[in-house]
Design an enzyme around this catalytic site. Structure first.
Site, PDB file in Angstrom:
ATOM      1  N   GLY A  37      51.209  49.834  42.911  1.00  0.00           N
ATOM      2  CA  GLY A  37      49.776  50.044  43.113  1.00  0.00           C
ATOM      3  C   GLY A  37      49.346  49.363  44.388  1.00  0.00           C
ATOM      4  O   GLY A  37      50.074  48.525  44.945  1.00  0.00           O
ATOM      5  N   CYS A  78      51.787  40.930  42.221  1.00  0.00           N
ATOM      6  CA  CYS A  78      50.780  41.415  43.170  1.00  0.00           C
ATOM      7  C   CYS A  78      51.367  41.314  44.573  1.00  0.00           C
ATOM      8  O   CYS A  78      51.942  40.277  44.925  1.00  0.00           O
ATOM      9  CB  CYS A  78      49.512  40.562  43.063  1.00  0.00           C
ATOM     10  SG  CYS A  78      48.204  41.093  44.179  1.00  0.00           S
ATOM     11  N   LEU A  79      51.223  42.381  45.332  1.00  0.00           N
ATOM     12  CA  LEU A  79      51.765  42.371  46.705  1.00  0.00           C
ATOM     13  C   LEU A  79      51.042  41.340  47.565  1.00  0.00           C
ATOM     14  O   LEU A  79      51.560  40.927  48.599  1.00  0.00           O
ATOM     15  CB  LEU A  79      51.647  43.773  47.320  1.00  0.00           C
ATOM     16  CG  LEU A  79      52.435  44.857  46.570  1.00  0.00           C
ATOM     17  CD1 LEU A  79      52.138  46.229  47.143  1.00  0.00           C
ATOM     18  CD2 LEU A  79      53.927  44.575  46.599  1.00  0.00           C
ATOM     19  N   HIS A 114      40.900  44.224  42.184  1.00  0.00           N
ATOM     20  CA  HIS A 114      40.944  43.954  43.630  1.00  0.00           C
ATOM     21  C   HIS A 114      39.662  44.447  44.307  1.00  0.00           C
ATOM     22  O   HIS A 114      39.144  43.792  45.212  1.00  0.00           O
ATOM     23  CB  HIS A 114      42.130  44.671  44.285  1.00  0.00           C
ATOM     24  CG  HIS A 114      43.432  43.935  44.223  1.00  0.00           C
ATOM     25  ND1 HIS A 114      43.604  42.683  44.751  1.00  0.00           N
ATOM     26  CD2 HIS A 114      44.652  44.298  43.724  1.00  0.00           C
ATOM     27  CE1 HIS A 114      44.868  42.298  44.579  1.00  0.00           C
ATOM     28  NE2 HIS A 114      45.524  43.259  43.943  1.00  0.00           N
ATOM     29  N   HIS A 129      44.283  46.230  37.209  1.00  0.00           N
ATOM     30  CA  HIS A 129      44.612  45.233  38.242  1.00  0.00           C
ATOM     31  C   HIS A 129      44.044  45.688  39.603  1.00  0.00           C
ATOM     32  O   HIS A 129      43.459  44.892  40.337  1.00  0.00           O
ATOM     33  CB  HIS A 129      46.143  45.086  38.287  1.00  0.00           C
ATOM     34  CG  HIS A 129      46.705  44.235  39.363  1.00  0.00           C
ATOM     35  ND1 HIS A 129      47.389  43.065  39.119  1.00  0.00           N
ATOM     36  CD2 HIS A 129      46.726  44.386  40.713  1.00  0.00           C
ATOM     37  CE1 HIS A 129      47.786  42.519  40.260  1.00  0.00           C
ATOM     38  NE2 HIS A 129      47.396  43.316  41.254  1.00  0.00           N
ATOM     39  N   GLU A 130      44.218  46.974  39.907  1.00  0.00           N
ATOM     40  CA  GLU A 130      43.748  47.480  41.218  1.00  0.00           C
ATOM     41  C   GLU A 130      42.215  47.515  41.280  1.00  0.00           C
ATOM     42  O   GLU A 130      41.629  47.207  42.319  1.00  0.00           O
ATOM     43  CB  GLU A 130      44.330  48.882  41.505  1.00  0.00           C
ATOM     44  CG  GLU A 130      45.851  48.977  41.510  1.00  0.00           C
ATOM     45  CD  GLU A 130      46.535  47.929  42.363  1.00  0.00           C
ATOM     46  OE1 GLU A 130      45.943  47.477  43.360  1.00  0.00           O
ATOM     47  OE2 GLU A 130      47.670  47.543  42.024  1.00  0.00           O
ATOM     48  N   GLN A 159      43.280  45.034  49.798  1.00  0.00           N
ATOM     49  CA  GLN A 159      44.515  44.327  50.179  1.00  0.00           C
ATOM     50  C   GLN A 159      44.937  44.640  51.617  1.00  0.00           C
ATOM     51  O   GLN A 159      45.731  43.913  52.202  1.00  0.00           O
ATOM     52  CB  GLN A 159      45.660  44.702  49.232  1.00  0.00           C
ATOM     53  CG  GLN A 159      45.450  44.212  47.815  1.00  0.00           C
ATOM     54  CD  GLN A 159      46.546  44.687  46.893  1.00  0.00           C
ATOM     55  OE1 GLN A 159      46.510  45.812  46.402  1.00  0.00           O
ATOM     56  NE2 GLN A 159      47.550  43.858  46.675  1.00  0.00           N
TER      57      GLN A 159
HETATM   58  O1  K1U Z   1      48.131  45.369  43.465  1.00  0.00           O
HETATM   59  C1  K1U Z   1      49.248  45.106  43.835  1.00  0.00           C
HETATM   60  O2  K1U Z   1      49.425  44.160  44.571  1.00  0.00           O
HETATM   61  C2  K1U Z   1      50.423  45.930  43.387  1.00  0.00           C
HETATM   62  C3  K1U Z   1      51.129  45.368  42.156  1.00  0.00           C
HETATM   63  C4  K1U Z   1      50.626  46.140  40.952  1.00  0.00           C
HETATM   64  C5  K1U Z   1      50.940  45.615  39.596  1.00  0.00           C
HETATM   65  C6  K1U Z   1      52.208  45.254  39.213  1.00  0.00           C
HETATM   66  C7  K1U Z   1      52.456  44.806  37.929  1.00  0.00           C
HETATM   67  C8  K1U Z   1      51.435  44.743  37.012  1.00  0.00           C
HETATM   68  C9  K1U Z   1      50.166  45.092  37.399  1.00  0.00           C
HETATM   69  C10 K1U Z   1      49.915  45.538  38.681  1.00  0.00           C
HETATM   70  C11 K1U Z   1      52.621  45.527  42.378  1.00  0.00           C
HETATM   71  O3  K1U Z   1      53.105  46.597  42.564  1.00  0.00           O
HETATM   72  S1  K1U Z   1      53.609  44.108  42.356  1.00  0.00           S
HETATM   73  C12 K1U Z   1      55.264  44.753  42.564  1.00  0.00           C
HETATM   74  C13 K1U Z   1      55.807  45.406  41.346  1.00  0.00           C
HETATM   75  O4  K1U Z   1      55.326  45.188  40.257  1.00  0.00           O
HETATM   76  C14 K1U Z   1      56.951  46.327  41.448  1.00  0.00           C
HETATM   77  C15 K1U Z   1      57.610  46.528  42.625  1.00  0.00           C
HETATM   78  C16 K1U Z   1      58.678  47.405  42.695  1.00  0.00           C
HETATM   79  C17 K1U Z   1      59.086  48.090  41.595  1.00  0.00           C
HETATM   80  C18 K1U Z   1      58.450  47.893  40.394  1.00  0.00           C
HETATM   81  C19 K1U Z   1      57.373  47.017  40.320  1.00  0.00           C
HETATM   82 ZN    ZN Z   2      47.460  43.079  43.344  1.00  0.00          ZN
END
Ligand code: K1U
Ligand code: ZN
Length: 171
Positions: A46, A91-92, A137, A133-134, A51
């Site tokens: 996401g 979260c990225l 943000h 979660h998004e 972000q």
């Molecule tokens: O919002 C963001 O920063 C993105 C975030 C979203 C998220 C992940 C987990 C639970 C709720 C919301 C991410 O994508 S973090 C990275 C991640 O979870 C992932 C990366 C690669 C493959 C699978 C998952």
């Molecule tokens: Zn996030």
């Protein structure tokens, strides 16, 4: 297409509140394309416009490994919630940290798609958690706001140190 820079916590710009999109024009369509490219490159499941320092209400999500369910939500609104779910979230903007957060299990969300058409959809499990979660943000909220101040401060200090080491700007 472009890969956009993702802001890292505790950058204060992550606390900005995104404003509604008035018109889904070419600028918004390019933003959506760039956000998908940035999310897949990261990689993540996401990404919210805040972000990448664009305070407009746009999120993209794709929870599939094969990138086969790209979803774009413009001006998203959760119109109903049901049940509770605890899940480890990442979260990225908070790289390297995962914490358990409690959210609604099932949601119904209303939004515009990238063509500017209104739609509603039901989501549950990981998709529901990711959309919540998004949307957080877009309201300047991060998953670290749901954990203890002690853990949050540890994360903040570690990421501030990483930013200084890497030469990233710490505002
Ligand atoms: O919002 C963001 O920063 C993105 C975030 C979203 C998220 C992940 C987990 C639970 C709720 C919301 C991410 O994508 S973090 C990275 C991640 O979870 C992932 C990366 C690669 C493959 C699978 C998952
Ligand atoms: Zn996030």
């Amino acid at each position: 297409m472009a890969i956009l820079e993702i802001l890292h916590y505790p950058d204060p710009r992550l606390r900005n509140e995104a404003l509604p999109v008035e018109e889904v024009d070419l600028e918004i369509k390019k933003l959506v394309t760039d956000m998908f490219e940035t999310m897949y490159d990261a990689p993540g499941i996401g990404l919210a416009s805040i972000q990448v320092n664009v305070p407009k209400r746009v999120i993209v999500v794709d929870i599939t490994e094969e990138h086969e369910q790209p979803l774009c939500f413009i001006n998203p609104e959760i119109i109903s919630k049901d049940g509770e779910e605890e899940m480890d979230e990442g979260c990225l903007s908070v790289p390297g940290f995962y914490e358990t957060v409690q959210r609604a299990d099932k949601i119904r969300v209303k939004a515009l798609n990238e063509k500017g058409e209104e739609f509603e959809m039901d989501a549950e499990g990981l998709l529901s958690v990711c959309i919540q979660h998004e949307i957080d943000h877009l309201d300047g909220k991060l998953f670290v706001d749901y954990i203890s101040p002690l853990k949050r401060n540890r994360i903040r200090k570690k990421l501030e140190k990483d930013s200084k080491k890497s030469g990233r700007k710490v505002l």
